[in-house]
Design an enzyme around this catalytic site. Structure first.
Site, mmCIF file in Angstrom:
data_model
loop_
_atom_site.group_PDB
_atom_site.id
_atom_site.type_symbol
_atom_site.label_atom_id
_atom_site.label_comp_id
_atom_site.label_asym_id
_atom_site.label_seq_id
_atom_site.Cartn_x
_atom_site.Cartn_y
_atom_site.Cartn_z
ATOM 1 C CG ASP A 29 39.301 39.442 46.857
ATOM 2 O OD1 ASP A 29 39.981 38.413 47.032
ATOM 3 O OD2 ASP A 29 38.076 39.416 46.660
ATOM 4 C CG ASN A 77 42.842 35.597 54.952
ATOM 5 O OD1 ASN A 77 43.300 36.724 54.780
ATOM 6 N ND2 ASN A 77 41.807 35.151 54.242
HETATM 7 C C1 FPP Z 1 43.042 37.785 48.874
HETATM 8 O O1 FPP Z 1 43.073 37.181 47.605
HETATM 9 C C2 FPP Z 1 44.373 38.221 49.228
HETATM 10 C C3 FPP Z 1 45.028 37.855 50.348
HETATM 11 C C4 FPP Z 1 44.435 36.959 51.363
HETATM 12 C C5 FPP Z 1 46.379 38.330 50.600
HETATM 13 C C6 FPP Z 1 46.586 39.766 50.239
HETATM 14 C C7 FPP Z 1 47.970 40.165 50.451
HETATM 15 C C8 FPP Z 1 48.753 40.781 49.534
HETATM 16 C C9 FPP Z 1 48.273 41.167 48.228
HETATM 17 C C10 FPP Z 1 50.135 41.186 49.822
HETATM 18 C C11 FPP Z 1 50.210 41.670 51.221
HETATM 19 C C12 FPP Z 1 51.441 42.274 51.554
HETATM 20 C C13 FPP Z 1 51.777 42.499 52.828
HETATM 21 C C14 FPP Z 1 52.922 43.343 53.126
HETATM 22 C C15 FPP Z 1 51.008 41.950 53.938
HETATM 23 P P1 FPP Z 1 42.594 35.685 47.481
HETATM 24 O O2 FPP Z 1 43.764 34.807 47.747
HETATM 25 O O3 FPP Z 1 41.422 35.453 48.377
HETATM 26 O O4 FPP Z 1 42.171 35.648 45.981
HETATM 27 P P2 FPP Z 1 40.948 34.849 45.364
HETATM 28 O O5 FPP Z 1 39.702 35.425 45.979
HETATM 29 O O6 FPP Z 1 41.058 35.154 43.911
HETATM 30 O O7 FPP Z 1 41.170 33.397 45.683
#
Ligand code: FPP
Length: 258
Positions: A29, A77
């Site tokens: 996250d 998501n």
């Molecule tokens: C949440 O951060 C993160 C995600 C929804 C995506 C996580 C995925 C990766 C780090 C790479 C994954 C790799 C593979 C192979 C699937 P956010 O976007 O909610 O961050 P925020 O809370 O700061 O907005």
């Protein structure tokens, strides 16, 4: 492929020194905040998140972690803007394009857990190829939860059991924790020892709810794209200092009570 589900010891055994986590869950996250703080588009936060995943997978075996389950895309998501969903859908390809050959060579068994419904045929082909190419490996197990939600997984497992009952393959009285766990997406992985969530948020967000029953929860104040070996090491040290009792009492407390 993997070790069978085993029950945790009723009394935490600390006689062998600090216990290492065998199976860790990771909520990746903070990509969006990492990007925003740099005035970058969120997509670059996710891209940096893939690099953090590479660093973390490389560091885990040296910390005696053998199973790592990471949260890549939740069933919730889908509620993000279409452009961001498209970027998130491209992440497995970005990861496996550069890393699959190395993962295969280094003995990593990759499994993508979650629903394939709603994924493009091309993405399904990519993740099935990653699973097939690494299925024989057993040095390290990487479960990528993608299009995964724990509540949906629990409902699906309940439905699967109900269908077995309706078809005469099982009786209602057969259902116990082991039978149920064997129908979850994580079947075949050992019990979850800890869940790590960086970024300062302190919730599970529909990740491994059943499996978390006796997992230690560790929240770290670092955004996922900045995560690396030193943060994982710190999490393992916090874990090792925890007193895991599984609802029982420590052996020396039993002795002290007479
Ligand atoms: C949440 O951060 C993160 C995600 C929804 C995506 C996580 C995925 C990766 C780090 C790479 C994954 C790799 C593979 C192979 C699937 P956010 O976007 O909610 O961050 P925020 O809370 O700061 O907005």
């Amino acid at each position: 492929m993997a070790a069978p589900q085993t029950s945790p010891s009723p009394v935490a055994d600390r006689s062998q020194g600090a216990p290492a986590p065998l199976h860790a869950g990771l909520v990746m996250d903070g990509n969006g905040r990492w990007a925003r703080r740099r005035g970058l588009p969120r997509t670059l936060g996710h891209k940096a998140g893939v690099d953090a995943l590479k660093r973390t997978v490389a560091a885990a075996p040296d910390l005696n972690i053998r199973w790592l389950t990471v949260f890549g895309f939740s069933t919730e998501n889908w509620n993000r803007p279409t452009t961001e969903v498209a970027e998130l859908m491209a992440l497995p390809q970005r990861y496996f394009e550069t890393d699959l050959a190395r993962l295969e060579r280094e003995g990593v068994c990759v499994r993508i857990i979650g629903s394939r419904q709603g994924l493009s045929p091309e993405l399904v082909r990519i993740i099935e190829a990653a699973e097939a190419r690494t299925a024989h490996n057993d040095r390290f197990f990487l479960n990528v939860a993608f299009n995964y939600g724990a509540q949906a997984d629990i409902a699906r497992a309940a439905r699967a059991f109900a269908e077995d009952v309706a078809a005469g393959r099982a009786k209602p009285s057969d259902l116990d924790e082991a039978q149920f766990g064997a129908r979850l997406a994580t079947a075949g992985s050992p019990p979850l020892d800890l869940i790590i969530r960086p970024s300062g948020e302190q919730r599970l967000s529909n990740f491994l709810l059943w499996e978390a029953a006796y997992a230690e929860l560790i929240f770290q104040d670092v955004l996922w794209p900045d995560y690396g070996a030193e943060h994982l090491r710190a999490a393992v040290e916090i874990f090792a200092a925890r007193d895991r009792r599984y609802g029982a009492v420590r052996a020396d407390d039993v002795l002290a009570a007479g």
